[in-house]
Write an enzyme that holds these catalytic residues in place. Structure first.
Site, PDB file in Angstrom:
ATOM      1  N   SER A  67       0.804  -1.222   0.000  1.00 23.22           N
ATOM      2  CA  SER A  67       0.000   0.000   0.000  1.00 23.22           C
ATOM      3  C   SER A  67       0.839   1.275   0.000  1.00 23.22           C
ATOM      4  O   SER A  67       1.647   1.481  -0.888  1.00 23.22           O
ATOM      5  CB  SER A  67      -0.954  -0.050   1.187  1.00 23.22           C
ATOM      6  OG  SER A  67      -1.865   0.994   1.084  1.00 23.22           O
ATOM      7  N   HIS A  68       0.654   2.083   1.042  1.00 23.58           N
ATOM      8  CA  HIS A  68       1.310   3.381   1.110  1.00 23.58           C
ATOM      9  C   HIS A  68       2.726   3.280   1.668  1.00 23.58           C
ATOM     10  O   HIS A  68       3.412   4.295   1.781  1.00 23.58           O
ATOM     11  CB  HIS A  68       0.486   4.306   2.005  1.00 23.58           C
ATOM     12  CG  HIS A  68       0.220   3.682   3.338  1.00 23.58           C
ATOM     13  ND1 HIS A  68      -0.672   2.657   3.487  1.00 23.58           N
ATOM     14  CD2 HIS A  68       0.765   3.893   4.546  1.00 23.58           C
ATOM     15  CE1 HIS A  68      -0.687   2.261   4.746  1.00 23.58           C
ATOM     16  NE2 HIS A  68       0.178   2.999   5.420  1.00 23.58           N
ATOM     17  N   ASP A  78      -0.991   1.541  -4.007  1.00 24.72           N
ATOM     18  CA  ASP A  78      -1.841   0.593  -4.730  1.00 24.72           C
ATOM     19  C   ASP A  78      -3.166   1.188  -5.186  1.00 24.72           C
ATOM     20  O   ASP A  78      -4.057   0.460  -5.622  1.00 24.72           O
ATOM     21  CB  ASP A  78      -2.079  -0.661  -3.883  1.00 24.72           C
ATOM     22  CG  ASP A  78      -2.803  -0.362  -2.578  1.00 24.72           C
ATOM     23  OD1 ASP A  78      -2.680   0.763  -2.086  1.00 24.72           O
ATOM     24  OD2 ASP A  78      -3.491  -1.259  -2.059  1.00 24.72           O
ATOM     25  N   ASP A  98      -5.730   2.739  -3.666  1.00 26.99           N
ATOM     26  CA  ASP A  98      -7.023   2.700  -2.971  1.00 26.99           C
ATOM     27  C   ASP A  98      -7.255   3.907  -2.070  1.00 26.99           C
ATOM     28  O   ASP A  98      -8.376   4.160  -1.654  1.00 26.99           O
ATOM     29  CB  ASP A  98      -7.217   1.373  -2.205  1.00 26.99           C
ATOM     30  CG  ASP A  98      -6.095   1.077  -1.241  1.00 26.99           C
ATOM     31  OD1 ASP A  98      -5.197   1.912  -1.069  1.00 26.99           O
ATOM     32  OD2 ASP A  98      -6.122  -0.033  -0.642  1.00 26.99           O
ATOM     33  N   ARG A  99      -6.211   4.661  -1.766  1.00 28.94           N
ATOM     34  CA  ARG A  99      -6.406   5.844  -0.915  1.00 28.94           C
ATOM     35  C   ARG A  99      -6.530   7.110  -1.760  1.00 28.94           C
ATOM     36  O   ARG A  99      -6.121   7.126  -2.913  1.00 28.94           O
ATOM     37  CB  ARG A  99      -5.215   6.016   0.022  1.00 28.94           C
ATOM     38  CG  ARG A  99      -5.068   4.894   1.001  1.00 28.94           C
ATOM     39  CD  ARG A  99      -3.958   5.197   1.968  1.00 28.94           C
ATOM     40  NE  ARG A  99      -3.868   4.139   2.960  1.00 28.94           N
ATOM     41  CZ  ARG A  99      -3.416   4.313   4.194  1.00 28.94           C
ATOM     42  NH1 ARG A  99      -2.982   5.496   4.574  1.00 28.94           N
ATOM     43  NH2 ARG A  99      -3.369   3.310   5.036  1.00 28.94           N
ATOM     44  N   LYS A 111     -11.551   0.228  -1.050  1.00 28.65           N
ATOM     45  CA  LYS A 111     -11.586   1.668  -1.202  1.00 28.65           C
ATOM     46  C   LYS A 111     -10.932   2.012  -2.531  1.00 28.65           C
ATOM     47  O   LYS A 111     -10.194   1.209  -3.089  1.00 28.65           O
ATOM     48  CB  LYS A 111     -10.902   2.353  -0.030  1.00 28.65           C
ATOM     49  CG  LYS A 111      -9.477   1.907   0.261  1.00 28.65           C
ATOM     50  CD  LYS A 111      -9.054   2.474   1.597  1.00 28.65           C
ATOM     51  CE  LYS A 111      -7.597   2.218   1.918  1.00 28.65           C
ATOM     52  NZ  LYS A 111      -7.377   0.916   2.586  1.00 28.65           N
ATOM     53  N   ASP A 113      -2.319   6.522  -3.447  1.00 28.84           N
ATOM     54  CA  ASP A 113      -1.186   5.883  -2.774  1.00 28.84           C
ATOM     55  C   ASP A 113      -0.580   4.771  -3.631  1.00 28.84           C
ATOM     56  O   ASP A 113      -0.907   4.641  -4.809  1.00 28.84           O
ATOM     57  CB  ASP A 113      -1.623   5.333  -1.413  1.00 28.84           C
ATOM     58  CG  ASP A 113      -2.575   4.155  -1.565  1.00 28.84           C
ATOM     59  OD1 ASP A 113      -3.292   4.102  -2.587  1.00 28.84           O
ATOM     60  OD2 ASP A 113      -2.594   3.283  -0.683  1.00 28.84           O
TER      61      ASP A 113
HETATM   62  C1  G16 Z   1      -5.197  -0.408   5.350  1.00 25.09           C
HETATM   63  C2  G16 Z   1      -6.613  -0.828   5.504  1.00 25.09           C
HETATM   64  C3  G16 Z   1      -7.444   0.344   5.957  1.00 25.09           C
HETATM   65  C4  G16 Z   1      -6.872   0.939   7.222  1.00 25.09           C
HETATM   66  C5  G16 Z   1      -5.434   1.314   6.980  1.00 25.09           C
HETATM   67  C6  G16 Z   1      -4.717   1.837   8.211  1.00 25.09           C
HETATM   68  O1  G16 Z   1      -5.108   0.521   4.317  1.00 25.09           O
HETATM   69  O2  G16 Z   1      -7.135  -1.334   4.302  1.00 25.09           O
HETATM   70  O3  G16 Z   1      -8.738  -0.100   6.136  1.00 25.09           O
HETATM   71  O4  G16 Z   1      -7.592   2.061   7.608  1.00 25.09           O
HETATM   72  O5  G16 Z   1      -4.723   0.182   6.533  1.00 25.09           O
HETATM   73  O6  G16 Z   1      -4.590   0.818   9.111  1.00 25.09           O
HETATM   74  P1  G16 Z   1      -3.667   0.978  10.380  1.00 25.09           P
HETATM   75  O7  G16 Z   1      -4.185   2.175  11.121  1.00 25.09           O
HETATM   76  O8  G16 Z   1      -3.865  -0.316  11.109  1.00 25.09           O
HETATM   77  O9  G16 Z   1      -2.250   1.209   9.917  1.00 25.09           O
HETATM   78  P2  G16 Z   1      -4.031   0.353   3.172  1.00 25.09           P
HETATM   79  O10 G16 Z   1      -4.281   1.506   2.257  1.00 25.09           O
HETATM   80  O11 G16 Z   1      -2.712   0.420   3.893  1.00 25.09           O
HETATM   81  O12 G16 Z   1      -4.300  -0.986   2.586  1.00 25.09           O
END
Ligand code: G16
Length: 543
Positions: free
Chosen positions: A113-114, A279, A281-282, A376, A277
């Protein structure tokens, strides 16, 4: 080509976090590490023989190598067909769409992800189920249990598959289809939004900037914003996915998307700015001279979604994660529809969307999406904003002022303390939990505490219960401080402190957020002794 059964031993650290297994690249490069996890996923599933799997990733370092492993293991384990995004590229929402469109059994999305990418940075694997969404906890628990007992994995002894040219190839008994990663997704977006109204707005001089952060959304954003909506070339910044994201951290927040932020605050800023981000989704939304918090963005999108063709019939409900501000709650109340409060993690929205109980979901962590997929979706959120702007013919700053004047304003910030020693982070949370019963009635810098608990969620569709999802401290004026540990980091622990204060329509709606929240920031320190446990006198990141 023969199927090999390779002996292996378990790794003790393969518990999926908030969103799949995320580790340093070097951890994934250990012999058998990725294979063990992929086999554990397959061993936890039933009935996929003869079915289709979708595979793709955000293009980060190791993406291509792990795709080859997945293909050979999928063939050895009995999948009939695998769909792979050309070049190994698939954004998370596009992968979700492909799973649904092709009635696939599920999908493996390779992304952290990010989190940053490169040989010394992060990699990840997550499994999505047949509805296109992240595997629910019962599946990730089963995967984790299997990683602890695994003793062998199956893999086809075969040459690498060409994943760069579109077409169909054979791998053992399995068919590999290399597909355009963008086309089906872009078509879905055209069905949901009024592209001709947005195109006319852009042709009329409306300007936008979209920062793909050298991550997966580049090809999607160029196709949608520049080719289909007519924005000039260069609208998409950093539009080529790079294995190390150009040494940047592909996290669309005010720290890491600084280039975009500065551009949006400059005198000649574009009308609208956005970023996504690693991937895809953000999303980050910044109007001309106007940053929109993700929680406010969710509320505005929900309040105005009916202006887009795909949502004209209205919303069935809104869902938000617990730490996300209550701004969307007020919209749901006004619309007369239910509001669901779930734990952090997109996986908790899947059941609500499948059951037709919610249409739009969102999180403070810059994620918003709808029932069009089960993830998302960054580009979707930007398009809904653009559709709303085209329909209302006004600016972001005016939309926000109008929204707050209607609903009041939830001042909101998240303070992250990153890379703290895990023991210290656990001790801080344990001490907070121990103090919960004594907090109601106590007074500190934030005011008088009315309630304090550790959030637990009962899924209304299947009654499954998720406990220990974050400590909430509520004050008598409706303000709130929430503490939880991130489930997505790869280095030590990250403490997230979520701070929120609601001001009604008759209050001061134009304060600086840091001023509005200062007493609650002090209260958070008093409640959790953050400086004492972390040794840090300020957060690493404020979003
Ligand atoms: C993932 C989850 C999200 C979550 C985020 C932050 O996002 O898919 O639902 O809100 O992590 O999680 P944490 O606060 O546990 O770090 P992504 O975009 O990283 O896949």
């Amino acid at each position: 080509m023969s199927i090999q059964t390779v002996k292996t031993t378990p790794f003790s650290d393969q518990k999926p976090g908030t969103s799949g297994l995320r580790k340093k690249v070097r951890v994934f490069q250990q012999p058998h590490y990725a294979e063990n996890f992929v086999q554990s996923v397959f061993d936890s599933l039933e009935g996929f023989a003869g079915q289709t799997l979708v595979v793709g990733g955000d293009g980060r370092y190791l993406n291509r190598e792990v795709i080859q492993i997945v293909l050979k293991m999928a063939a050895a384990n009995g999948f009939d067909r695998v769909l792979v995004g050309q070049g190994g590229i698939l954004s998370t929402p596009a992968a979700s769409h492909l799973i649904r469109l092709n009635s696939a059994f599920g999908g493996l999305i390779l992304s952290a992800s990010h989190n940053p990418g490169g040989p010394d940075e992060d990699f990840g694997i997550k499994y999505n189920v047949g509805n296109g969404g992240p595997a629910p906890e019962k599946v990730t628990d089963a995967i984790h249990a299997r990683t602890l007992t695994i003793d062998s994995y199956r893999i086809l002894d075969a040459a690498d598959v060409d994943i760069d040219s579109i077409g169909t190839r054979q791998l053992g008994d399995m068919v590999v289809e290399i597909v355009d990663p963008v086309a089906a997704y872009a078509e879905l977006m055209e069905q949901l939004f009024d592209f001709s109204a947005i195109r006319a707005m852009i042709a009329g001089g409306f300007t936008l900037a979209f920062d793909s952060m050298s991550a997966v959304t580049g090809p999607y954003a160029v196709e949608v914003f520049e080719k289909r909506l007519g924005a000039p070339a260069g609208t998409v910044m950093n539009g080529t996915p790079l294995p190390d994201f150009g040494h940047h951290h592909p996290d669309p927040n005010l720290v890491h998307a600084r280039e975009l932020y500065d551009r949006m605050m400059a005198p000649e800023a574009p009308d609208f700015g956005a970023a996504s981000d690693g991937d895809g989704d953000r999303n980050l939304i910044i109007g001309r001279h106007c940053y929109v918090t993700p929680s406010d963005s969710l509320a505005v999108l929900a309040a105005n979604a009916h202006l887009a063709p795909g949502y004209r019939q209205g919303l069935k409900g809104i869902a938000r994660s617990m730490p996300t501000s209550g701004a969307a709650d007020r919209v749901a109340e006004k619309l007369g529809i239910p509001l669901y409060e779930t734990p952090t993690g997109w996986k908790f929205f899947g059941n609500l969307l499948d059951a037709g109980m919610a249409t739009i979901c969102g999180e403070e962590s810059a994620g918003t999406g709808s029932d069009h997929v089960r993830e998302k979706d960054g580009v979707w959120a930007v398009l809904l904003w653009l559709n709303i702007l085209a329909a209302r013919r006004t600016s972001v700053v005016a939309i926000m002022a109008d929204h707050w004047a209607t609903y009041g304003r939830n001042y909101y910030a998240r303070h992250d303390y990153e890379a703290i020693a895990t023991n210290n982070a656990d001790a801080l949370m344990a001490a907070l939990r121990d103090s919960l019963t004594s907090l109601p009635g106590a007074t500190n810098s934030g005011g008088t505490i009315t309630a304090a608990d550790d959030f637990a969620y009962t899924d209304p569709t299947d009654q499954s219960v998720s406990r220990n999802q974050g400590v909430r401290v509520l004050f008598d004026d409706g303000s709130r401080v929430v503490f939880r540990l991130s489930g997505t980091g790869t280095e030590g622990a990250t403490l997230r402190v979520y701070i929120e204060r609601y001001v009604g329509t008759d209050g001061d709606l134009a304060m600086e957020t840091s001023d509005a929240l200062a007493p609650l920031v002090a209260a958070a320190q008093e409640l959790a002794d953050i400086a004492g446990y972390t040794g840090m006198d300020r957060p690493s990141v404020i979003t």
